[in-house]
Design an enzyme around this catalytic site. Structure first.
Site, mmCIF file in Angstrom:
data_model
loop_
_atom_site.group_PDB
_atom_site.id
_atom_site.type_symbol
_atom_site.label_atom_id
_atom_site.label_comp_id
_atom_site.label_asym_id
_atom_site.label_seq_id
_atom_site.Cartn_x
_atom_site.Cartn_y
_atom_site.Cartn_z
ATOM 1 N N ARG A 54 -16.390 -15.844 7.054
ATOM 2 C CA ARG A 54 -15.293 -16.231 7.947
ATOM 3 C C ARG A 54 -13.938 -16.398 7.274
ATOM 4 N NH1 ARG A 54 -16.057 -20.408 12.593
ATOM 5 N NH2 ARG A 54 -16.347 -21.916 10.943
ATOM 6 N N ASP A 55 -13.822 -16.179 5.967
ATOM 7 C CA ASP A 55 -12.507 -16.250 5.326
ATOM 8 C C ASP A 55 -12.418 -15.266 4.161
ATOM 9 O OD1 ASP A 55 -9.892 -17.140 5.198
ATOM 10 O OD2 ASP A 55 -10.352 -18.908 3.986
ATOM 11 N N VAL A 56 -12.832 -14.033 4.427
ATOM 12 C CA VAL A 56 -12.761 -12.984 3.411
ATOM 13 C C VAL A 56 -11.292 -12.600 3.246
ATOM 14 C CG1 VAL A 56 -13.435 -10.629 2.812
ATOM 15 C CG2 VAL A 56 -15.059 -12.135 3.978
ATOM 16 N N ASN A 60 -9.827 -15.100 -2.137
ATOM 17 C CA ASN A 60 -11.182 -15.645 -2.236
ATOM 18 C C ASN A 60 -12.120 -14.714 -2.996
ATOM 19 O OD1 ASN A 60 -10.703 -18.080 -1.013
ATOM 20 N ND2 ASN A 60 -11.299 -17.403 1.023
ATOM 21 N N THR A 104 -7.827 -16.920 7.905
ATOM 22 C CA THR A 104 -6.443 -16.787 7.478
ATOM 23 C C THR A 104 -5.747 -15.701 8.290
ATOM 24 O OG1 THR A 104 -7.098 -17.428 5.246
ATOM 25 C CG2 THR A 104 -4.967 -16.336 5.467
#
Length: 200
Positions: A54-56, A60, A104
Site C-alpha cells: 500500500r505504499d510502494v 521505500n 503517497t
C-alpha cells in the site's frame, strides 16, 4: 526497541532525485534495471503471501552496500483475508480488501482511490510509477510546482509512450540515444511500465 540492518546506500529516491544524485552518484541503466527486477520480485513474494504493501514508492526501496533491494516501510500494509472453501481445498486469499485509501500522492492506484478496494494491482500500479521514475529524471511528485495540483509522472509516461516519444522522457545520463542495447532495454521497460499503469 526495533533493530534493523543498516542500509548503507540509502533509498532509490536518493539516487534518482535526492542527495546522492546531487553529489554526482548516478545509477547506470543496468543497475536501475536490476533494482526494478529485485523490487518486482519482492512485491510478487508479498502478494503470494497475501500481503499488500500500500505504499510502494522509490523512497521505500532501500539499497544495501551491493545495491541489492530491501523493500521497506510496512506501516500501511494490509493482509488480505483468507477465504475458506467448503471443500477440502486449501484456503486462498480474497481478491481484495475494502479499506480507505492510504499511500503517497502520485503513487496511489486511481481505482483504489476511487473505489476503496485494495488488491495486488494497487501495488502493481505504484510499481509502474517507480518504473517511470527509474527511466526518467523526473520525480513522481513535484511539490515545487503547486502543492495542491501535483503533476503525476504516470500521466506523462503514458502520454509519451502512447505517442512513441519515450526518448523525450528518458534520463539523458542513461545512454538511450548512443547505445542500441540500452535503448531496446529501456523501450521494453517503458512498455512494461505503461501496461502496468494502464491496468488501473
Amino acid at each position: 526497541m526495533l533493530v534493523f540492518k543498516f542500509v548503507s546506500n540509502g533509498t532509490l529516491a536518493d539516487h534518482l532525485h535526492g542527495k546522492l544524485k546531487k553529489q554526482g552518484t548516478l545509477l547506470p541503466w543496468h543497475t536501475r534495471l536490476n533494482i526494478a527486477i529485485e523490487a518486482a520480485s519482492a512485491l510478487a513474494y508479498l502478494h503470494n503471501s497475501g500481503i499488500i504493501h500500500r505504499d510502494v514508492k522509490s523512497s521505500n526501496i532501500l539499497l544495501d552496500e551491493g545495491l541489492c533491494v530491501k523493500v521497506a516501510d510496512f506501516g500501511l500494509s494490509r493482509m488480505l483475508p483468507l477465504v475458506v472453501s467448503t471443500s477440502k481445498e486449501a484456503a486462498t486469499f480474497a481478491s481484495h480488501a475494502s479499506t480507505a485509501p492510504q499511500g503517497t500522492n502520485g503513487y496511489i492506484d486511481p481505482d483504489y482511490f476511487q473505489f476503496h478496494r485494495v488488491c495486488d494491482k494497487s501495488d502493481t500500479y505504484s510499481f509502474g510509477v517507480v518504473l517511470a521514475e527509474i527511466i526518467s529524471p523526473l520525480p513522481a511528485v513535484d511539490y515545487t510546482v503547486n502543492r495542491y495540483d501535483i503533476p503525476l509522472l504516470s500521466h506523462l509516461t503514458m502520454n509519451k509512450i502512447q505517442n512513441e516519444a519515450l526518448h523525450e522522457l528518458v534520463d539523458p545520463c542513461l545512454g538511450f540515444v548512443a547505445e542500441n542495447e540500452i535503448r531496446e532495454s529501456i523501450n521494453c521497460c517503458g512498455r512494461v511500465g505503461i501496461s502496468v499503469l494502464a491496468m488501473s
